[in-house]
Design an enzyme around this catalytic site. Structure first.
Site, short mmCIF file in Angstrom:
data_model
loop_
_atom_site.label_atom_id
_atom_site.label_comp_id
_atom_site.label_asym_id
_atom_site.label_seq_id
_atom_site.Cartn_x
_atom_site.Cartn_y
_atom_site.Cartn_z
N ASN A 61 0.87 -1.18 0.00
CA ASN A 61 0.00 0.00 0.00
C ASN A 61 0.91 1.23 0.00
OD1 ASN A 61 -1.81 2.02 0.51
ND2 ASN A 61 -2.33 1.34 2.60
N TRP A 62 1.02 1.84 -1.18
CA TRP A 62 1.95 2.96 -1.31
C TRP A 62 1.42 4.23 -0.67
CZ3 TRP A 62 3.99 2.66 -7.11
CH2 TRP A 62 4.59 1.41 -7.31
N LYS A 63 0.12 4.24 -0.34
CA LYS A 63 -0.52 5.44 0.25
C LYS A 63 -0.27 6.65 -0.65
CE LYS A 63 -0.25 3.27 4.72
NZ LYS A 63 -0.15 3.39 6.17
N HIS A 86 -9.47 1.09 4.80
CA HIS A 86 -8.21 1.32 5.51
C HIS A 86 -8.48 2.27 6.69
CE1 HIS A 86 -4.18 2.60 6.48
NE2 HIS A 86 -3.76 1.49 5.88
N GLU A 109 -6.92 4.72 7.78
CA GLU A 109 -6.72 6.14 7.48
C GLU A 109 -7.95 6.71 6.79
OE1 GLU A 109 -2.97 5.56 5.48
OE2 GLU A 109 -2.09 5.02 7.42
N GLU A 138 -5.16 -4.79 10.62
CA GLU A 138 -4.12 -3.78 10.83
C GLU A 138 -4.43 -3.01 12.11
OE1 GLU A 138 -2.21 -2.66 6.82
OE2 GLU A 138 -4.03 -1.49 7.00
N GLY A 149 2.57 2.47 10.69
CA GLY A 149 3.50 3.58 10.51
C GLY A 149 4.20 4.02 11.79
N SER A 192 3.58 -1.87 10.43
CA SER A 192 5.04 -1.93 10.63
C SER A 192 5.62 -3.30 10.34
CB SER A 192 5.40 -1.45 12.05
OG SER A 192 5.00 -0.10 12.22
N GLY A 235 2.91 -1.05 4.26
CA GLY A 235 2.94 0.37 3.92
C GLY A 235 4.37 0.82 3.66
N GLY A 236 4.99 1.41 4.67
CA GLY A 236 6.34 1.99 4.52
C GLY A 236 7.34 1.09 3.81
#
Ligand code: PGA
Length: 251
Positions: A9-11, A96, A98, A168, A174, A214, A235-236
């Site tokens: 997930n590149w966000k 998600h 967010e 998640e 993150g 993470s 993610g990251g």
């Protein structure tokens, strides 16, 4: 056997040019991962066409990060499921944390989005997970159970074949704090049991449940070794091709 998946997930990260480079880096190494593991990347909307071109002919699937809850028309700023299908997406992420937190996504809205995704032949990576205070109060099972029942329970077993669940915990996203493998396994088993009670054994056993929060090369192995963890939503660490591939090699 359940499908093993590692999804990136590149966000809201990378320019189109950077995203294309990242996708090229992933495709170049895709043969380094075992055949039984499926890779998915979810770039921003603006990148889908160009990243899709890079992925063509590779086993890496394209996903969006969200889709509209309406089919088409006067909905400024929205992107429909039909548009995503047209640009080559096989999946979309929905729900998600967010989006729930910053864009007010509620279960009724997610039910509509999911219907749009299915009508247009998209599979869905449906995200669930509790916030820190909810875990501290011991409410995480209730929170996750509600997120699942409100959005998934009206689906048919046939539709459930097109759903991947991503657990998640919001406190792990993150933050660098990962759920321990014991914490993650406990709630993944709970999610599978929730599916079993409502849909029966087959759906429970066949639904892929990803862990996200993470997840990185250094902890993926321990997480993915758990019996009810079928991969990760990253993610990251999905923004570096080497890390993303290393996570997919964790089995
Ligand atoms: P993270 O994000 O890996 O950067 O924690 C995971 C996600 O939000 O999907």
């Amino acid at each position: 056997m359940r499908k093993k998946i590692v999804a990136g997930n590149w966000k809201m990260n990378t320019t189109v040019a950077e995203g294309v480079e990242l996708a090229k880096g992933i495709v170049a190494k895709v043969n380094d991962i075992s055949k039984g593991v499926s890779l998915i990347v979810a770039p921003p909307f603006t990148h889908l066409a160009s990243v899709g071109e890079v992925l063509k002919g590779s086993p890496v699937a394209l996903s969006a990060q969200d889709c509209a809850d309406q089919p088409k028309g006067a909905f400024t700023g929205e992107v429909s499921a039909a548009m995503l299908k047209g640009v080559g997406c096989a999946y979309t992420i929905l729900g998600h944390s967010e989006r729930r937190e910053y864009y007010g996504e509620t279960s009724p809205k997610l039910v509509k989005k999911m219907a749009m995704a299915f009508e247009n032949g998209l599979k869905v990576i449906y995200c669930v997970g509790e916030k820190l205070d909810q875990r501290e109060m011991g409410n995480h099972f209730d929170v996750v159970s509600q997120q699942i029942s409100e959005v998934l329970f009206d689906l048919t077993p046939e539709q459930m074949k097109n759903v991947v669940i991503a657990y998640e915990p919001v406190w792990a996203i993150g933050t660098g704090v990962t759920a321990t493998s014991a914490q993650a396994q406990e709630i993944h088993a709970f999610i599978r049991e929730t599916l079993r009670v409502h849909f029966g054994e087959k759906v429970a056993e066949e639904t892929t449940i990803l862990y996200g929060g993470s997840c990185k090369p250094s902890n993926a192995k321990e997480l993915f070794a758990c019996p009810d963890i079928d991969g990760g939503l990253i993610g990251g660490a999905s923004l570096k091709a080497d890390d993303f591939i290393a996570i997919a090699q964790a089995w």
